[in-house]
Design a protein around this motif. Structure first.
Motif, PDB file in Angstrom:
ATOM      1  N   THR A 160      87.554  -8.442  52.482  1.00  0.00           N
ATOM      2  CA  THR A 160      88.778  -8.812  51.756  1.00  0.00           C
ATOM      3  C   THR A 160      88.848 -10.304  51.423  1.00  0.00           C
ATOM      4  O   THR A 160      89.820 -10.751  50.814  1.00  0.00           O
ATOM      5  CB  THR A 160      90.018  -8.412  52.582  1.00  0.00           C
ATOM      6  OG1 THR A 160      89.837  -8.921  53.920  1.00  0.00           O
ATOM      7  CG2 THR A 160      90.187  -6.911  52.639  1.00  0.00           C
ATOM      8  N   THR A 196      84.898 -10.100  48.477  1.00  0.00           N
ATOM      9  CA  THR A 196      85.282  -9.486  47.197  1.00  0.00           C
ATOM     10  C   THR A 196      84.189  -9.729  46.141  1.00  0.00           C
ATOM     11  O   THR A 196      83.910  -8.845  45.321  1.00  0.00           O
ATOM     12  CB  THR A 196      86.641 -10.028  46.694  1.00  0.00           C
ATOM     13  OG1 THR A 196      86.611 -11.452  46.768  1.00  0.00           O
ATOM     14  CG2 THR A 196      87.796  -9.526  47.523  1.00  0.00           C
ATOM     15  N   ALA A 198      88.173  -5.884  57.547  1.00  0.00           N
ATOM     16  CA  ALA A 198      89.165  -6.933  57.257  1.00  0.00           C
ATOM     17  C   ALA A 198      89.822  -7.363  58.560  1.00  0.00           C
ATOM     18  O   ALA A 198      89.661  -6.684  59.590  1.00  0.00           O
ATOM     19  CB  ALA A 198      90.221  -6.396  56.289  1.00  0.00           C
ATOM     20  N   LEU A 241      94.528  -4.571  50.799  1.00  0.00           N
ATOM     21  CA  LEU A 241      93.299  -4.763  50.019  1.00  0.00           C
ATOM     22  C   LEU A 241      92.154  -3.912  50.586  1.00  0.00           C
ATOM     23  O   LEU A 241      91.364  -3.333  49.827  1.00  0.00           O
ATOM     24  CB  LEU A 241      92.903  -6.254  49.988  1.00  0.00           C
ATOM     25  CG  LEU A 241      91.682  -6.590  49.135  1.00  0.00           C
ATOM     26  CD1 LEU A 241      91.829  -6.060  47.700  1.00  0.00           C
ATOM     27  CD2 LEU A 241      91.424  -8.094  49.103  1.00  0.00           C
TER      28      LEU A 241
END
Ligand code: NDP
Length: 380
Positions: A12, A17, A37, A43
């Motif tokens: 995340t 990403t 995460a 997300l």
């Protein structure tokens, strides 16, 4: 061809990403096997729905039910807790473990991945700052390749391709100089969190952006380079190069210098590590050679953290671990606007000169040093 299975620890974040973007652009080559995460459940859920990994792991156990319920219609195994992240790091299936967690939290999963002999794409530089000597020995023992993701180290790694038997005279790590390159020491007294978070060339997570503004990031990279490439302190130079086009250079014993260049885009070193040793085609923007490239010496009177990192590297033992822990505490305090920009260096210096020095630390010593340093700063 079998797709490479990739576990992204810290999916995340900024590196995480972008790693997923690389996977999305190469669906025939790569697949996300596990995503992890800390607290950003929303997300993580979104990413898990899009990439359908085998595992989705959240460190914050209070978010487990939330993630589990949101993914209940999919065959994704959901786990929670720091130990679950470390478990993912040593699983058999993934071909590559991308360590994209920020800070000291990356140490344990990286150790577990190394012990399992996994190929590691290393973004979490703090791991090598804290315990580089120890990790490198472990990596050799367990035959775990460590592929650099940090753009400077990827650059050095790329310059070394085909140079196996050739001796390095030195490496030159480039640094943008960050948002405060042209400020005077006096002006640095009053710079704000908002200004420090505006990096001129790179969009990154908050912690590394502050580390770039103080030049601790470059100091960490010097230590990271020492362990990745087996160099002495005298073989590592830093030069300011504000355009961030040359990502770093290697000077060989014949005086010849190889530089790796490209636009400042972390997807490039991520893709290089994932595809290694193959270069993969992409359609990212290309370099424009009409711009000027400039260089200057770093100012360690203004950016004392860079000098502290060299000092910690020369001293060795648990000193880089003290440096890292102190830095994590002060960066967090600066981000919460509890201390000023220059105070960060003052506190780090005090910690380095106050905590007990251990010449040959064990893993337990690193853990204890990290804890003691944090406690020292909070109580002083
Ligand atoms: P970010 O802050 O953007 O992301 C950090 C990631 O780690 C997030 O997924 C976060 O989860 C997770 N995380 C944070 N703390 C913990 C924890 N205690 N336990 C488990 N997971 C945790 O950082 P960056 O992506 O910028 O940086 C990641 C690493 O890569 C750092 O070591 C940095 O130095 C290095 N690096 C980064 C570069 C960049 O361009 N960003 C360039 C080169 C190196 P959550 O979102 O839930 O908080």
């Amino acid at each position: 061809m079998m797709k490479k299975q990739i576990a992204i620890l810290g999916s995340t974040g900024s590196i995480g990403t972008q790693a997923l973007e690389v996977i999305a652009e190469n669906p025939d080559l790569f697949e996300a096997y596990a995503l992890t995460a800390n607290r950003n459940a929303d997300l993580l859920i979104k990413q898990a729905r899009a990439f359908q990994p085998e595992f989705a792991v959240i460190a914050d156990e209070t978010q487990y039910n939330n993630v589990k319920e949101a993914l209940a219609d999919l065959p994704i195994k959901v786990c929670a807790g720091a130990s679950a992240i470390a478990d993912v790091a040593e699983m058999q299936t993934p071909d590559i473990i991308l360590t994209a967690m920020v800070g000291y939290a990356g140490l344990l999963p990286t150790i577990r991945a190394v012990r399992a002999g996994k190929t590691i794409a290393l973004a979490n530089k703090e791991t090598l700052v804290v315990a580089g000597e120890w990790i490198q020995k472990l990596a050799i023992e367990h035959r775990a390749p460590i592929l650099p993701v940090d753009s400077e180290h990827s650059a050095v790694f790329q310059c070394l391709a085909g140079e196996k038997d050739n001796e390095i005279e030195k490496i030159i790590l480039t640094a943008s100089g960050g948002p405060f390159r042209s400020k005077t020491l006096n002006e640095l007294k009053t710079v704000t969190r908002r200004e420090a978070l505006q990096h001129p060339n790179w969009a990154m997570g908050a912690k590394i952006t502050i580390d770039s503004a103080t030049m601790m990031n470059k100091g960490f990279e010097v230590i990271e380079a020492k362990w990745l490439f087996g160099l002495s302190a005298e073989q590592i130079d830093v030069v300011i190069h504000p355009q961030s086009i040359i990502h770093s250079m290697v000077q060989f014993i014949d005086g010849s210098v190889k530089a790796q260049m490209g636009l400042p885009d972390m997807k490039l070193p991520i893709q290089y590590a994932f595809g290694y040793p193959t270069r993969l085609k992409n359609s990212y923007p290309r370099l424009d050679f009409t711009q000027s490239l400039t260089f200057e010496q770093p100012d360690t009177q203004k950016f004392r953290n860079l000098a502290f990192a060299f000092e910690a590297m020369r001293k060795g033992g648990n000193m880089p671990c003290i440096l890292n822990a102190a830095n994590e505490v002060v960066v967090e305090a600066f981000l919460k606007e509890k201390i000023g920009f220059l105070q960060m260096s003052d506190i780090i210096e005090r910690a380095m000169h106050s905590l007990p020095f251990i010449q040959n630390p064990t893993y337990e010593d690193y853990v204890e040093t990290d804890r003691e340093t944090r406690e020292f700063i909070i109580n002083s």
